[in-house]
Design an enzyme around this catalytic site. Structure first.
Site, PDB file in Angstrom:
ATOM      1  N   ASP A 196       0.850  -1.198   0.000  1.00 34.79           N
ATOM      2  CA  ASP A 196       0.000   0.000   0.000  1.00 34.79           C
ATOM      3  C   ASP A 196       0.889   1.253   0.000  1.00 34.79           C
ATOM      4  O   ASP A 196       1.749   1.400   0.876  1.00 34.79           O
ATOM      5  CB  ASP A 196      -0.831  -0.036   1.295  1.00 34.79           C
ATOM      6  CG  ASP A 196      -2.152   0.678   1.168  1.00 34.79           C
ATOM      7  OD1 ASP A 196      -2.462   1.186   0.071  1.00 34.79           O
ATOM      8  OD2 ASP A 196      -2.890   0.701   2.173  1.00 34.79           O
ATOM      9  N   LYS A 238      -0.958  -0.646  -4.231  1.00 34.80           N
ATOM     10  CA  LYS A 238      -2.315  -0.078  -4.159  1.00 34.80           C
ATOM     11  C   LYS A 238      -2.164   1.390  -3.837  1.00 34.80           C
ATOM     12  O   LYS A 238      -1.272   1.778  -3.075  1.00 34.80           O
ATOM     13  CB  LYS A 238      -3.128  -0.785  -3.066  1.00 34.80           C
ATOM     14  CG  LYS A 238      -4.482  -0.127  -2.802  1.00 34.80           C
ATOM     15  CD  LYS A 238      -5.358  -0.967  -1.906  1.00 34.80           C
ATOM     16  CE  LYS A 238      -5.203  -0.670  -0.429  1.00 34.80           C
ATOM     17  NZ  LYS A 238      -5.436   0.732  -0.028  1.00 34.80           N
ATOM     18  N   GLU A 298     -14.175   0.985  -0.334  1.00 37.65           N
ATOM     19  CA  GLU A 298     -14.298   1.021   1.126  1.00 37.65           C
ATOM     20  C   GLU A 298     -15.513   1.857   1.516  1.00 37.65           C
ATOM     21  O   GLU A 298     -15.640   3.019   1.079  1.00 37.65           O
ATOM     22  CB  GLU A 298     -13.010   1.606   1.745  1.00 37.65           C
ATOM     23  CG  GLU A 298     -13.068   1.657   3.265  1.00 37.65           C
ATOM     24  CD  GLU A 298     -11.714   1.813   3.936  1.00 37.65           C
ATOM     25  OE1 GLU A 298     -10.671   1.744   3.249  1.00 37.65           O
ATOM     26  OE2 GLU A 298     -11.701   1.997   5.169  1.00 37.65           O
TER      27      GLU A 298
HETATM   28  O1  KIV Z   1      -4.634  -0.082   4.689  1.00 46.82           O
HETATM   29  C1  KIV Z   1      -5.443  -1.010   4.572  1.00 46.82           C
HETATM   30  O2  KIV Z   1      -5.456  -1.976   5.351  1.00 46.82           O
HETATM   31  C2  KIV Z   1      -6.397  -0.928   3.484  1.00 46.82           C
HETATM   32  C3  KIV Z   1      -7.559  -1.870   3.532  1.00 46.82           C
HETATM   33  C4  KIV Z   1      -8.581  -1.311   4.436  1.00 46.82           C
HETATM   34  C5  KIV Z   1      -8.107  -2.142   2.188  1.00 46.82           C
HETATM   35  O3  KIV Z   1      -6.284  -0.107   2.636  1.00 46.82           O
END
Ligand code: KIV
Length: 271
Positions: free
Chosen positions: A86, A116, A186
Site C-alpha cells: 500500500d 495499491k 471502502e
Molecule cells: O490499509 C489497509 O489496510 C487498506 C484496507 C482497508 C483495504 O487499505
C-alpha cells in the site's frame, strides 16, 4: 493439488467465473505464513499498519521506509498469495516520477507483486497510467479513502447521494481505463458497489461495500480481535484474540510471582 501462484490474469478469470477473491492484511512474517497456509488469494500490506501496529492515530504518518520494512517481512512468509504493498500518503501524490520510484521500491526492494493507491482525481489517474506504463501493476482504492478522510468529512460512508454515487462510478471507470487490475471499495452502499462491479471488467474488492463485490478484504487485526481501538460496523470479528492474550499474560505474571513457572519440565539438569 498444489496451490498455484496467484497472478493478475487469475484474478480476472476468477471474476469471469464468479469465484470470490479473498484478501487480508498482514504486516509481519508470522501472519503472512498463516494467510499463505489458509490459501488467501491476496495479501495486502496495508498502511493500516500505522493504526494497528505502529500506534499512530491515522495512516497519514506512515512512511515509505516503514512500509518497505514490513512488506519485506510479509514477503518472506508468502509463496503463492499475490502480495500488494500500500503506497503511503505523499508517496504517490506529488509527481509521476516520484510515484514510479516509490512503487518500484515495493517491487524491487520488498518483493511485492503490485501496489495499491488511494483516490482517482485527474492527477492521480494520470500518475497511475505512468506507473502501469512503467510495468508496475496498480490496485485502486475508492469510496472512503482514509489518507484523505479529513477532506471527506471523517470516516464516513461515501456515495450515499446520487451525485456522489455517480462520481464514484466515474472514478472507477477512469481507474479501469488507466490500467488498474482491481479496485478496493471502502464504505460505500452495497447497491452502488454491485452496480460498479457489474459495469467493470476488473475485479472489485469490498470492505464495508456489501456482498456484490468480486472479493472481500478485512484488516486482519480487526477480524481477529487483536486491535482494541475502534471497530467499524463492517468488521466481523472471527475471533477475540486480545482477550485470550490478556489472560495468557496475566497467568504468566501470576505464575512467576507464585514460583509456579518455570516448572521442572521447563528446566535443564546437569549430567
Ligand atoms: O490499509 C489497509 O489496510 C487498506 C484496507 C482497508 C483495504 O487499505
Amino acid at each position: 493439488m498444489e496451490r498455484k501462484k496467484v497472478t493478475i490474469p487469475d484474478l480476472l478469470r476468477m471474476k469471469q467465473e464468479s469465484k470470490k477473491i479473498t484478501m487480508l492484511t498482514a504486516y509481519d512474517f508470522p501472519m503472512s505464513v498463516v494467510l499463505e497456509k489458509a490459501g488467501i488469494d491476496i495479501i495486502l500490506v496495508g498502511d493500516s499498519l500505522g493504526n494497528v501496529v505502529l500506534g499512530y492515530d491515522s495512516t497519514v504518518p506512515v512512511t515509505m521506509d516503514e512500509m518497505i520494512h514490513h512488506t519485506k517481512a510479509v514477503n518472506r512468509g508468502r509463496k503463492k498469495s499475490l502480495l500488494v504493498g500500500d503506497m503511503p500518503f505523499m508517496s504517490f501524490n506529488v509527481t509521476a516520477r516520484k510515484t514510479i520510484i516509490n512503487a518500484g521500491r515495493f517491487i524491487k526492494e520488498a518483493g511485492a507483486d503490485a501496489v495499491k493507491l488511494e483516490g482517482a482525481n485527474p492527477d492521480i489517474v494520470s500518475i497511475i497510467k505512468s506507473v502501469v506504463r512503467a510495468g508496475i501493476p496498480v490496485m485502486g482504492h475508492l469510496g472512503l479513502t482514509p489518507q484523505t478522510a479529513t477532506m471527506l468529512g471523517g470516516y464516513k460512508v461515501q456515495g450515499r447521494e446520487p451525485e456522489a454515487a455517480d462520481s464514484i462510478m466515474r472514478q472507477a471507470i477512469a481507474l479501469e481505463k488507466a490500467g488498474c487490475f482491481s479496485i478496493v471499495f471502502e464504505c460505500i452502499p452495497e447497491t452502488l458497489a454491485e452496480a460498479i462491479t457489474k459495469r467493470l471488467k476488473i475485479p472489485t474488492i469490498g470492505i464495508g461495500a456489501g456482498k456484490g463485490c468480486d472479493g472481500q478484504v478485512l484488516v486482519t487485526h480487526d477480524m481477529l480481535g487483536l486491535y482494541v481501538g475502534f471497530t467499524p460496523k463492517f468488521v466481523k470479528k472471527y475471533a477475540d484474540l486480545s482477550k485470550q492474550i490478556d489472560s495468557a499474560i496475566e497467568n504468566f505474571r501470576k505464575e512467576v510471582l507464585a514460583g509456579k513457572f518455570p516448572a521442572p519440565e521447563h528446566c535443564f539438569k546437569t549430567k
